[in-house]
Design a protein around this motif. Structure first.
Motif, PDB file in Angstrom:
ATOM      1  N   ALA A 240       0.886  -1.125   0.166  1.00  0.00           N
ATOM      2  CA  ALA A 240      -0.047   0.121   0.142  1.00  0.00           C
ATOM      3  C   ALA A 240       0.942   1.173  -0.023  1.00  0.00           C
ATOM      4  O   ALA A 240       0.608   2.433  -0.436  1.00  0.00           O
ATOM      5  CB  ALA A 240      -0.985  -0.115   1.061  1.00  0.00           C
ATOM      6  N   ARG A 241       2.082   1.332   0.449  1.00  0.00           N
ATOM      7  CA  ARG A 241       3.032   2.347   0.515  1.00  0.00           C
ATOM      8  C   ARG A 241       3.749   2.529  -0.896  1.00  0.00           C
ATOM      9  O   ARG A 241       4.416   3.721  -0.895  1.00  0.00           O
ATOM     10  CB  ARG A 241       3.920   2.147   1.394  1.00  0.00           C
ATOM     11  CG  ARG A 241       3.583   2.017   2.889  1.00  0.00           C
ATOM     12  CD  ARG A 241       4.590   2.238   3.993  1.00  0.00           C
ATOM     13  NE  ARG A 241       5.968   1.491   3.928  1.00  0.00           N
ATOM     14  CZ  ARG A 241       6.025   0.470   4.458  1.00  0.00           C
ATOM     15  NH1 ARG A 241       5.051  -0.132   5.291  1.00  0.00           N
ATOM     16  NH2 ARG A 241       7.093  -0.411   4.346  1.00  0.00           N
ATOM     17  N   ILE A 242       3.561   1.849  -1.993  1.00  0.00           N
ATOM     18  CA  ILE A 242       3.965   1.986  -3.246  1.00  0.00           C
ATOM     19  C   ILE A 242       3.343   3.122  -3.841  1.00  0.00           C
ATOM     20  O   ILE A 242       2.229   3.137  -3.920  1.00  0.00           O
ATOM     21  CB  ILE A 242       3.890   0.557  -3.967  1.00  0.00           C
ATOM     22  CG1 ILE A 242       4.782  -0.415  -3.401  1.00  0.00           C
ATOM     23  CG2 ILE A 242       4.291   0.982  -5.527  1.00  0.00           C
ATOM     24  CD1 ILE A 242       4.730  -1.767  -4.027  1.00  0.00           C
ATOM     25  N   GLU A 243       4.133   4.078  -4.546  1.00  0.00           N
ATOM     26  CA  GLU A 243       3.708   4.810  -5.394  1.00  0.00           C
ATOM     27  C   GLU A 243       3.643   4.391  -6.784  1.00  0.00           C
ATOM     28  O   GLU A 243       4.641   4.170  -7.579  1.00  0.00           O
ATOM     29  CB  GLU A 243       4.541   6.218  -5.276  1.00  0.00           C
ATOM     30  CG  GLU A 243       4.012   7.206  -6.326  1.00  0.00           C
ATOM     31  CD  GLU A 243       5.018   8.794  -5.961  1.00  0.00           C
ATOM     32  OE1 GLU A 243       4.956   9.361  -7.069  1.00  0.00           O
ATOM     33  OE2 GLU A 243       5.607   8.606  -5.210  1.00  0.00           O
ATOM     34  N   GLY A 244       2.357   4.134  -7.361  1.00  0.00           N
ATOM     35  CA  GLY A 244       2.250   3.401  -8.425  1.00  0.00           C
ATOM     36  C   GLY A 244       2.707   4.021  -9.579  1.00  0.00           C
ATOM     37  O   GLY A 244       2.705   5.061  -9.898  1.00  0.00           O
ATOM     38  N   ASP A 245       3.075   3.245 -10.664  1.00  0.00           N
ATOM     39  CA  ASP A 245       3.364   3.870 -11.828  1.00  0.00           C
ATOM     40  C   ASP A 245       3.583   2.617 -12.971  1.00  0.00           C
ATOM     41  O   ASP A 245       3.319   1.397 -12.663  1.00  0.00           O
ATOM     42  CB  ASP A 245       5.085   4.424 -11.676  1.00  0.00           C
ATOM     43  CG  ASP A 245       5.395   5.175 -12.839  1.00  0.00           C
ATOM     44  OD1 ASP A 245       4.574   5.455 -13.801  1.00  0.00           O
ATOM     45  OD2 ASP A 245       6.487   5.843 -12.961  1.00  0.00           O
ATOM     46  N   SER A 246       3.406   2.830 -14.124  1.00  0.00           N
ATOM     47  CA  SER A 246       3.351   1.771 -15.168  1.00  0.00           C
ATOM     48  C   SER A 246       4.815   1.454 -15.670  1.00  0.00           C
ATOM     49  O   SER A 246       5.700   2.238 -15.277  1.00  0.00           O
ATOM     50  CB  SER A 246       2.859   2.494 -16.661  1.00  0.00           C
ATOM     51  OG  SER A 246       3.766   3.401 -17.176  1.00  0.00           O
ATOM     52  N   VAL A 247       4.731   0.293 -16.010  1.00  0.00           N
ATOM     53  CA  VAL A 247       6.147  -0.131 -16.371  1.00  0.00           C
ATOM     54  C   VAL A 247       6.651   0.506 -17.553  1.00  0.00           C
ATOM     55  O   VAL A 247       7.905   0.449 -17.454  1.00  0.00           O
ATOM     56  CB  VAL A 247       6.028  -1.615 -16.818  1.00  0.00           C
ATOM     57  CG1 VAL A 247       5.118  -1.863 -18.176  1.00  0.00           C
ATOM     58  CG2 VAL A 247       7.318  -2.524 -16.998  1.00  0.00           C
ATOM     59  N   ASP A 248       5.922   1.201 -18.403  1.00  0.00           N
ATOM     60  CA  ASP A 248       6.570   1.923 -19.415  1.00  0.00           C
ATOM     61  C   ASP A 248       7.331   3.084 -19.009  1.00  0.00           C
ATOM     62  O   ASP A 248       8.419   3.491 -19.096  1.00  0.00           O
ATOM     63  CB  ASP A 248       5.370   2.709 -20.235  1.00  0.00           C
ATOM     64  CG  ASP A 248       4.633   1.431 -20.884  1.00  0.00           C
ATOM     65  OD1 ASP A 248       4.952   1.474 -22.204  1.00  0.00           O
ATOM     66  OD2 ASP A 248       3.715   1.196 -20.298  1.00  0.00           O
ATOM     67  N   TYR A 249       6.760   3.822 -17.849  1.00  0.00           N
ATOM     68  CA  TYR A 249       7.462   5.005 -17.258  1.00  0.00           C
ATOM     69  C   TYR A 249       8.453   4.397 -16.111  1.00  0.00           C
ATOM     70  O   TYR A 249       9.353   5.275 -16.077  1.00  0.00           O
ATOM     71  CB  TYR A 249       6.267   5.898 -16.542  1.00  0.00           C
ATOM     72  CG  TYR A 249       5.630   6.725 -17.406  1.00  0.00           C
ATOM     73  CD1 TYR A 249       6.285   7.778 -18.388  1.00  0.00           C
ATOM     74  CD2 TYR A 249       4.099   6.653 -17.073  1.00  0.00           C
ATOM     75  CE1 TYR A 249       5.233   8.198 -19.158  1.00  0.00           C
ATOM     76  CE2 TYR A 249       3.168   7.623 -18.119  1.00  0.00           C
ATOM     77  CZ  TYR A 249       3.846   8.371 -18.967  1.00  0.00           C
ATOM     78  OH  TYR A 249       3.160   8.946 -20.063  1.00  0.00           O
ATOM     79  N   ALA A 250       8.033   3.564 -15.427  1.00  0.00           N
ATOM     80  CA  ALA A 250       9.108   3.234 -14.314  1.00  0.00           C
ATOM     81  C   ALA A 250      10.424   2.301 -14.907  1.00  0.00           C
ATOM     82  O   ALA A 250      11.545   2.748 -14.410  1.00  0.00           O
ATOM     83  CB  ALA A 250       8.508   2.226 -13.414  1.00  0.00           C
ATOM     84  N   VAL A 251      10.156   1.715 -15.918  1.00  0.00           N
ATOM     85  CA  VAL A 251      11.323   1.120 -16.397  1.00  0.00           C
ATOM     86  C   VAL A 251      11.789   0.940 -17.775  1.00  0.00           C
ATOM     87  O   VAL A 251      12.688   1.578 -18.294  1.00  0.00           O
ATOM     88  CB  VAL A 251      11.303  -0.670 -16.101  1.00  0.00           C
ATOM     89  CG1 VAL A 251      12.274  -1.275 -16.850  1.00  0.00           C
ATOM     90  CG2 VAL A 251      10.979  -0.846 -14.772  1.00  0.00           C
ATOM     91  N   MET A 252      10.614   0.834 -18.636  1.00  0.00           N
ATOM     92  CA  MET A 252      11.232   0.835 -20.289  1.00  0.00           C
ATOM     93  C   MET A 252      11.604   2.160 -20.776  1.00  0.00           C
ATOM     94  O   MET A 252      12.509   2.144 -21.861  1.00  0.00           O
ATOM     95  CB  MET A 252       9.761   0.380 -21.016  1.00  0.00           C
ATOM     96  CG  MET A 252       9.219  -0.909 -20.711  1.00  0.00           C
ATOM     97  SD  MET A 252      10.483  -2.348 -21.050  1.00  0.00           S
ATOM     98  CE  MET A 252      10.517  -2.321 -22.885  1.00  0.00           C
TER      99      MET A 252
END
Length: 342
Positions: A240-252
């Motif tokens: 629940a403490r994770i600041e969500g993000d898409s795999v595109d923005y976070a990694v790719m």
């Protein structure tokens, strides 16, 4: 990893999102992936079928919200490996959970659960090509052949040629129509279909590099999680403490080893009623009366619908809710009160 074969491909099926743009048929309690929108099998079941050939694919891992675990088990079988997310945090954390549960040395093939792919042979060939690139350390996106200047998809710009694919030069946000027409004329741009392949360890390394806090909390959620038969439940507090993000923005978009595999496979994300109408070839469901109509589709759960003298209209009847829209309005259906306030 270079020594492994494509038999190590580990499918990861993501069951996220509410499918609100397909309201009123798609609802929070039973959203788009779990509906038989194209044929008798649901979109989720078709996603499982697509990776069912055990000579190429390992048994899949499904990541879904806790509320939809019963639907996943009902439609996928009791032996299906499921990760039940305690809360939605977008695709990067969902994939990280699956990576931690996947076998060491495997290649993850990440697939949305709610897309339509007409040519499954082309899909498998692209998956094998992507797996080979992933074995060489690349993080690979499927580049879907752009057959129209679509403004609802992101695009991938291919760079230099690689064995079985291309280096990925740039991710491009959803363009306006004029820009999309230029992309189509250029020929080097593909649609970003949200299908990826990467080595398990390489993905986790890149996530730790570019989103260290997300990586740490995902690892903690797995370490503190519990298995209940085929269902694994990550610990709720760290996740629940994770600041969500898409795999595109976070990694790719951050990795230096991004690649793409071009593929033409009759793909659609079935993102709204107009996309579903196109995938169905404009055909209505049920017995309805359409007179002097052009490009009209009716989808009804029972009542007979009559339409006279209309063009570019979609009519949906679900219980006490009726939707009437055209292609332009289909993108905004998810903003209607009935869709957004479930």
């Amino acid at each position: 990893m270079k020594g492994m074969t494509t038999k190590g491909i580990q499918p990861v099926i993501l069951c996220g999102g509410g499918g609100t743009r397909l309201w009123p048929r798609s609802r929070r309690a039973k959203p788009k992936p779990f509906l038989p929108l194209l044929g008798e099998r649901t979109l989720f079941q078709q996603a499982l079928d697509r990776v069912g050939e055990r000579g190429t694919f390992a048994p899949p891992i499904v990541v879904a919200g806790e509320a939809h675990v019963p639907l996943v088990r009902e439609q996928g079988g009791g032996e299906l490996s499921i990760i039940a997310e305690p809360t939605g945090r977008n695709t990067a954390p969902a994939i990280a959970l699956a990576a931690h549960r996947a076998p060491e040395g495997s290649v993850l093939l990440v697939c949305p659960s709610d897309h339509h792919i007409a040519d499954e042979a082309a899909f498998r060939a692209a998956a094998e090509a992507a797996a080979r690139l992933a074995q060489d350390g690349h993080l690979v996106s499927f580049g879907i052949e752009a057959v129209s200047p679509h403004t609802g998809y992101g695009y991938l710009l291919r760079g230099e040629e690689l064995p079985g694919g291309y280096a990925l030069e740039a991710f491009v946000e959803k363009p306006d129509l004029e820009t999309a027409q230029k992309f189509l004329a250029d020929g080097r741009y593909s649609w970003n279909g949200g299908i990826f392949a990467f080595g398990r360890e390489r993905f986790l390394e890149d996530l730790a590099t570019h989103r260290p806090e997300m990586a740490r909390l995902c690892e903690e959620a797995i370490a503190q999680g519990e298995a209940d038969g085929a269902v694994f439940r990550p610990a709720e507090a760290p996740f629940a403490r994770i600041e969500g993000d898409s795999v595109d923005y976070a990694v790719m978009e951050n990795t230096r080893k991004a690649a793409m595999v071009p593929v033409s496979m009759g793909w659609s994300d079935i993102g709204n009623w107009d996309a579903l109408r196109e995938a169905r070839g404009g055909e209505s469901t049920g017995e309805h009366e359409l007179r002097d109509c052009t490009n009209v589709m009716v989808d009804s759960d029972g009542p007979r619908v009559c339409v006279v003298g209309m063009e570019d209209v979609i009519v949906v009847v679900d219980g006490d809710d009726i939707l009437v829209t055209n292609a332009r309005g289909a993108q905004s259906v998810g903003k209607l009160d009935g869709a957004s306030r479930q």
